[in-house]
Design a protein around this motif. Structure first.
Motif, PDB file in Angstrom:
ATOM      1  N   UNK A  10       0.814  -1.211   0.000  1.00 15.94           N
ATOM      2  CA  UNK A  10       0.000   0.000   0.000  1.00 15.94           C
ATOM      3  C   UNK A  10       0.854   1.271   0.000  1.00 15.94           C
ATOM      4  N   UNK A  11       1.950   1.246   0.737  1.00 14.41           N
ATOM      5  CA  UNK A  11       2.805   2.440   0.779  1.00 14.41           C
ATOM      6  C   UNK A  11       3.453   2.698  -0.583  1.00 14.41           C
ATOM      7  N   UNK A  12       3.862   1.631  -1.259  1.00 11.28           N
ATOM      8  CA  UNK A  12       4.435   1.780  -2.596  1.00 11.28           C
ATOM      9  C   UNK A  12       3.383   2.296  -3.575  1.00 11.28           C
ATOM     10  N   UNK A  13       2.158   1.824  -3.439  1.00  8.95           N
ATOM     11  CA  UNK A  13       1.077   2.293  -4.315  1.00  8.95           C
ATOM     12  C   UNK A  13       0.870   3.796  -4.165  1.00  8.95           C
ATOM     13  N   UNK A  14       0.877   4.274  -2.919  1.00  9.76           N
ATOM     14  CA  UNK A  14       0.696   5.706  -2.662  1.00  9.76           C
ATOM     15  C   UNK A  14       1.837   6.503  -3.278  1.00  9.76           C
ATOM     16  N   UNK A  15       3.059   6.020  -3.089  1.00  7.42           N
ATOM     17  CA  UNK A  15       4.237   6.692  -3.639  1.00  7.42           C
ATOM     18  C   UNK A  15       4.141   6.790  -5.155  1.00  7.42           C
ATOM     19  N   UNK A  16       3.794   5.691  -5.813  1.00  7.70           N
ATOM     20  CA  UNK A  16       3.741   5.682  -7.273  1.00  7.70           C
ATOM     21  C   UNK A  16       2.610   6.560  -7.803  1.00  7.70           C
ATOM     22  N   UNK A  17       1.498   6.616  -7.079  1.00  5.88           N
ATOM     23  CA  UNK A  17       0.409   7.510  -7.493  1.00  5.88           C
ATOM     24  C   UNK A  17       0.876   8.961  -7.474  1.00  5.88           C
ATOM     25  N   UNK A  18       1.599   9.321  -6.440  1.00  9.88           N
ATOM     26  CA  UNK A  18       2.122  10.679  -6.312  1.00  9.88           C
ATOM     27  C   UNK A  18       3.100  10.991  -7.448  1.00  9.88           C
ATOM     28  N   UNK A  19       3.965  10.034  -7.771  1.00 12.77           N
ATOM     29  CA  UNK A  19       4.960  10.234  -8.819  1.00 12.77           C
ATOM     30  C   UNK A  19       4.323  10.429 -10.194  1.00 12.77           C
ATOM     31  N   UNK A  20       3.135   9.890 -10.389  1.00 13.99           N
ATOM     32  CA  UNK A  20       2.494   9.968 -11.712  1.00 13.99           C
ATOM     33  C   UNK A  20       1.891  11.343 -11.991  1.00 13.99           C
ATOM     34  N   UNK A  21       1.924  12.222 -11.010  1.00  9.84           N
ATOM     35  CA  UNK A  21       1.393  13.573 -11.205  1.00  9.84           C
ATOM     36  C   UNK A  21       2.502  14.471 -11.743  1.00  9.84           C
ATOM     37  N   UNK A  22       2.378  14.956 -12.972  1.00  6.46           N
ATOM     38  CA  UNK A  22       3.471  15.702 -13.616  1.00  6.46           C
ATOM     39  C   UNK A  22       3.536  17.169 -13.175  1.00  6.46           C
ATOM     40  N   UNK A  23       3.891  17.372 -11.923  1.00  6.43           N
ATOM     41  CA  UNK A  23       3.981  18.733 -11.375  1.00  6.43           C
ATOM     42  C   UNK A  23       5.325  19.349 -11.760  1.00  6.43           C
ATOM     43  N   UNK A  24       5.507  19.512 -13.068  1.00  2.81           N
ATOM     44  CA  UNK A  24       6.795  19.867 -13.652  1.00  2.81           C
ATOM     45  C   UNK A  24       6.786  21.304 -14.133  1.00  2.81           C
ATOM     46  N   UNK A  25       7.886  21.991 -13.889  1.00  3.39           N
ATOM     47  CA  UNK A  25       8.061  23.341 -14.415  1.00  3.39           C
ATOM     48  C   UNK A  25       8.336  23.283 -15.919  1.00  3.39           C
ATOM     49  N   UNK A  26       7.996  24.323 -16.662  1.00  2.00           N
ATOM     50  CA  UNK A  26       7.283  25.536 -16.207  1.00  2.00           C
ATOM     51  C   UNK A  26       5.773  25.319 -16.237  1.00  2.00           C
ATOM     52  N   UNK A  27       5.018  26.287 -15.765  1.00  2.30           N
ATOM     53  CA  UNK A  27       3.549  26.275 -15.831  1.00  2.30           C
ATOM     54  C   UNK A  27       2.964  25.037 -15.149  1.00  2.30           C
ATOM     55  N   UNK A  28       3.306  24.858 -13.885  1.00  2.00           N
ATOM     56  CA  UNK A  28       2.857  23.682 -13.135  1.00  2.00           C
ATOM     57  C   UNK A  28       1.366  23.795 -12.813  1.00  2.00           C
ATOM     58  N   UNK A  29       0.647  22.694 -12.997  1.00  2.00           N
ATOM     59  CA  UNK A  29      -0.741  22.588 -12.548  1.00  2.00           C
ATOM     60  C   UNK A  29      -0.761  21.656 -11.336  1.00  2.00           C
ATOM     61  N   UNK A  30      -1.039  22.214 -10.167  1.00  2.00           N
ATOM     62  CA  UNK A  30      -1.001  21.449  -8.925  1.00  2.00           C
ATOM     63  C   UNK A  30      -2.362  20.871  -8.537  1.00  2.00           C
ATOM     64  N   UNK A  31      -3.377  21.017  -9.379  1.00  2.00           N
ATOM     65  CA  UNK A  31      -4.745  20.654  -9.000  1.00  2.00           C
ATOM     66  C   UNK A  31      -4.850  19.202  -8.540  1.00  2.00           C
ATOM     67  N   UNK A  32      -4.383  18.270  -9.350  1.00  2.00           N
ATOM     68  CA  UNK A  32      -4.477  16.850  -8.993  1.00  2.00           C
ATOM     69  C   UNK A  32      -3.635  16.537  -7.768  1.00  2.00           C
ATOM     70  N   UNK A  33      -2.505  17.200  -7.648  1.00  5.27           N
ATOM     71  CA  UNK A  33      -1.614  16.997  -6.504  1.00  5.27           C
ATOM     72  C   UNK A  33      -2.314  17.393  -5.200  1.00  5.27           C
ATOM     73  N   UNK A  34      -2.990  18.530  -5.201  1.00  5.35           N
ATOM     74  CA  UNK A  34      -3.703  18.994  -4.005  1.00  5.35           C
ATOM     75  C   UNK A  34      -4.803  18.006  -3.637  1.00  5.35           C
ATOM     76  N   UNK A  35      -5.530  17.516  -4.624  1.00  4.24           N
ATOM     77  CA  UNK A  35      -6.607  16.562  -4.336  1.00  4.24           C
ATOM     78  C   UNK A  35      -6.037  15.266  -3.770  1.00  4.24           C
ATOM     79  N   UNK A  36      -4.910  14.822  -4.316  1.00  2.00           N
ATOM     80  CA  UNK A  36      -4.235  13.632  -3.791  1.00  2.00           C
ATOM     81  C   UNK A  36      -3.866  13.822  -2.318  1.00  2.00           C
TER      82      UNK A  36
END
Length: 401
Positions: A10-36
């Motif tokens: 379960x901990x690995x699943x949570x980590x990988x879900x977080x990694x799949x969110x492309x909060x990458x510069x420039x012009x980062x969209x944090x919407x999905x990250x905040x919901x996570x």
């Protein structure tokens, strides 16, 4: 553990879900990250706030674990949610797929820097709560944006506001760097970051003449002085095995611009240096030295600090800092081999320390290639899970000071 066991953890699943969110510069969209992060807070039954200290595009998420003595100064577990850009053609795995190979290596941007730490905190809190532990001090988990481009729209603004002051923070955890051997690095200070532009003016005219005091001549003098100083630091690092890159001042020429035509001597040339001033160097005296070089070059040189962080006192590592004592004792009880170092780059800890709050940078990653900001960044699953256990011990120790 096997690959299938890691994939079902379960901990690995949570980590990988977080990694799949492309909060990458420039012009980062944090919407999905905040919901996570809000979902994670709900699963831990922790209240959560979402703040916008700089603007609506840069959210800060704060989870609260109430302590038994909430009047005591609190502990923050800080991490940043943004990551640096990728060059997909240089990766053998899609950079935001969080692919796992048969060795349990998880490939993704942010796997080392530093989404691992953000979810390891969650795993450690989950384990502590499951054991019935309640901290003496209130613990805040802070997830901030913008760190990878200076933290100006994240931590720098957060610490200025009333919200942060009301947290009554006594100590901060933050990121470290992976170690390639069996040791773990603990960072107690950072060098002073300057991005310094020299605007060099001089005599303009025809390229066929030998005009006096040209911008090119002055540029030559300045670059030589800066590079001579750089060479002295390279020499010092090579000759003293007791120090590393965080203990010297680094100087690197990063941008050079000017001129309009090949046969016209320009009136202006500009050169930019990235400078990280060692904590043993007097920043006032060093700036004066640079200004003296400008005069020696012939004058007409303006210094434009694109970034000039102030000198920040290191976190004390002695008996006067009870948080440090608890942190160090916990590391010793875990039997971890540690090195205490000055961080070579810049993290959000500089803003925390500037407020007079002790902070330590630590990522529980060893025997791992250093791949932050690199292609094919990865972290092993067993290293990740071990890190949760390390944080469980450290958080409990420091929160009960």
């Amino acid at each position: 553990m096997s690959k299938s066991e890691w994939e079902n953890n379960e901990e690995i699943k949570i980590f990988r879900e977080y990694l799949r969110m492309p909060t990458m510069h420039p012009n980062v969209d944090y919407t999905a990250c905040v919901e996570f992060l809000k979902r994670q807070a709900a699963s831990l039954e922790l209240p959560v706030d979402v703040l916008y200290p700089a603007n609506e595009s840069n959210p800060v998420v704060v989870m609260k674990w109430l302590g038994k003595q909430p009047e005591l100064p609190s502990i923050i577990l800080n991490s940043h949610t943004d990551v640096v850009p990728v060059f997909p053609d240089k990766w053998t795995h899609e950079p935001f797929s969080a692919d796992m190979d048969d060795e349990g290596r998880i490939f993704a941007r942010g796997s080392q820097d530093m989404k691992c730490v953000g979810t390891q905190y969650l795993g450690a809190v989950r384990a502590l709560k499951a054991s019935g532990f309640q901290p003496k001090r209130t613990i805040y988990l802070t997830y901030v944006p913008d760190e990878e481009v200076g933290g100006v729209l994240g931590m720098r603004e957060l610490v200025k506001g009333d919200y942060f002051k009301k947290l009554n923070v006594g100590f901060s955890f933050d990121e470290g760097i992976a170690s390639e051997n069996e040791t773990y690095s603990v960072y107690y200070a950072e060098r002073t970051l300057w991005h310094l532009k020299f605007k060099i003016t001089g005599t303009a005219g025809h390229g066929s003449l030998l005009l006096p005091k040209t911008a090119g001549e002055k540029l030559h003098y300045i670059v030589n002085k800066m590079m001579e100083f750089r060479a002295s630091q390279v020499k010092r690092l090579a000759e003293d095995s007791t120090i590393d890159i965080g203990d010297v001042t680094t100087v690197n020429l990063t941008k050079l611009s000017g001129g309009v035509q090949s046969n016209v001597v320009p009136p202006l040339l500009e050169v930019v240096f990235d400078i990280r001033v060692a904590i043993t160097v007097d920043v006032v005296a060093f700036e004066k030295q640079i200004r003296d070089w400008c005069e020696e070059a012939g004058g007409g040189i303006e210094l434009d600090f694109e970034m000039q962080n102030p000198f920040v006192e290191p976190t004390k590592m002695d008996s006067s800092n009870l948080y440090w004592v608890a942190f160090k004792n916990a590391l010793d009880e875990l039997g971890l081999k540690t090195r205490f170092r000055v961080f070579p780059g810049a993290t959000d800890s500089r803003y925390i320390r500037h407020e007079g709050i002790p902070a330590l940078g630590f990522s529980p990653i060893n025997n791992t290639p250093l791949l932050l900001h690199d292609h094919d960044e990865y972290l092993r699953s067993d290293t990740y899970l071990h890190g949760i256990g390390v944080y469980k011990k450290l958080i409990a120790a420091v929160a009960n000071v």
